[in-house]
Design an enzyme around this catalytic site. Structure first.
Site, PDB file in Angstrom:
ATOM      1  N   LYS A 166       0.831  -1.199   0.000  1.00 42.53           N
ATOM      2  CA  LYS A 166       0.000   0.000   0.000  1.00 42.53           C
ATOM      3  C   LYS A 166       0.870   1.255   0.000  1.00 42.53           C
ATOM      4  CE  LYS A 166      -1.716   1.940   3.615  1.00 42.53           C
ATOM      5  NZ  LYS A 166      -2.450   2.257   4.866  1.00 42.53           N
ATOM      6  N   ASP A 168      -6.359   0.933   0.823  1.00 39.27           N
ATOM      7  CA  ASP A 168      -6.427   1.280   2.238  1.00 39.27           C
ATOM      8  C   ASP A 168      -7.799   0.877   2.776  1.00 39.27           C
ATOM      9  OD1 ASP A 168      -8.195   3.164   1.281  1.00 39.27           O
ATOM     10  OD2 ASP A 168      -7.254   4.868   2.279  1.00 39.27           O
TER      11      ASP A 168
END
Length: 298
Positions: free
Chosen positions: A169, A187
């Site tokens: 991420k 996320d």
């Protein structure tokens, strides 16, 4: 004056897009024509082709609502973005943005941060939470940048994920926004909305990333991430989604999970959609909302 005028125009355009799409939800338009109802059962027996078409239409309509979508962390270079993204775990981008000015003034380069006294670094980043673990990651990744990458943030996924505290991420945030390399940032907001929109039934971020990547062209991945995250922060919240103020209810199979009354839903809107400051102290010129205040202001 020009910036203020541009901001007002952008806000008006965004509100117009939201109003126009909201009008087309379950009733009649201003002209009295019948319009489409929310797609509460859209994905129940949806074919793969229909899912892809609906998903891509959501992306296009979110682009109309959030033409100014952007990363909500303040940064001036790849190193600052990397550090800010690591700090953003388990806290808001606003709190990170309020913390990093003093941090980067003290440690402007990887070499500086690599030589930081842990206790001093911890005190600077304390407002972001989990400051001991984050300080350890920041010193570790700074040392790796200094020793293994010539003091520069690498522009490849396989290199970034070798740095302490950096997962996929974080790596995609840096690649997409500092190097222009397409990537999907999964996320908590992206995970929630991808599941609500039935783009995936997966719960693992890597699997969600893989399934969503098959739906959209690679060139859209970075901006798709920004738009989805913007929508999740402003309208499609985790606990009380503002369904009645959402511009894409006609494409959402989860319509009704939140407040459907337009007036009540409007009170749930956040940031510029609700007339409040954004998360960045230094937002892009085209951002229609107000900058966030620095730490301790107000």
């Amino acid at each position: 004056m020009e910036k203020a005028t541009a901001a007002k125009k952008a806000t008006a355009a965004s509100e117009k897009a939201v109003t126009a799409k909201r009008t087309a939800v379950g009733g009649k338009s201003a002209a009295g024509a019948e319009v489409k109802a929310p797609a509460a059962s859209t994905a129940r027996h949806e074919s793969r082709t229909a899912l892809v078409r609906r998903a891509r239409r959501i992306n296009r309509e979110l682009a109309d609502v959030y033409p100014y979508a952007h990363p909500e962390l303040d940064f001036l270079n790849p190193f600052q973005l990397l550090v800010a993204t690591v700090l953003s775990a388990q806290t808001t981008d606003l709190r990170v943005n309020q913390t990093t000015p003093a941090l980067f003034a003290r440690y402007p380069t990887p070499e500086d941060m690599a030589a930081a006294v842990p206790e001093e670094l911890e005190e600077l980043i304390r407002p972001t939470g989990f400051f001991r673990a984050k300080a350890k990651s920041l010193i570790g990744l700074s040392k790796a940048l200094r020793d293994d990458f010539g003091g520069e943030v690498p522009g490849r996924l396989k290199d970034l994920v070798t740095l302490p505290g950096v997962g996929r991420k974080t790596a995609f945030v840096v690649l997409g926004n500092a190097f222009g390399v397409p990537g999907i940032t999964v996320d908590t907001h992206f995970m929630r909305l991808a599941r609500r929109w039935r783009w995936t039934a997966q719960e693992d971020p890597v699997k969600i990333e893989a399934e969503v990547a098959e739906i959209f062209p690679k060139s859209e991945w970075t901006m798709l991430s920004h738009r989805v995250i913007f929508h999740g922060r402003r309208i499609c919240h985790a606990r009380k989604p503002a369904c009645g103020a959402c511009p894409i209810t006609h494409l959402c199979p989860s319509y009704g999970e939140g407040e459907t009354d337009p007036e009540k839903a409007k009170k749930l809107l956040k940031y510029e959609m609700g007339g409040f400051p954004g998360q960045r102290l230094n937002p892009p010129p085209d951002y229609p909302g107000r900058p966030a205040p620095p730490m301790g202001a107000g």
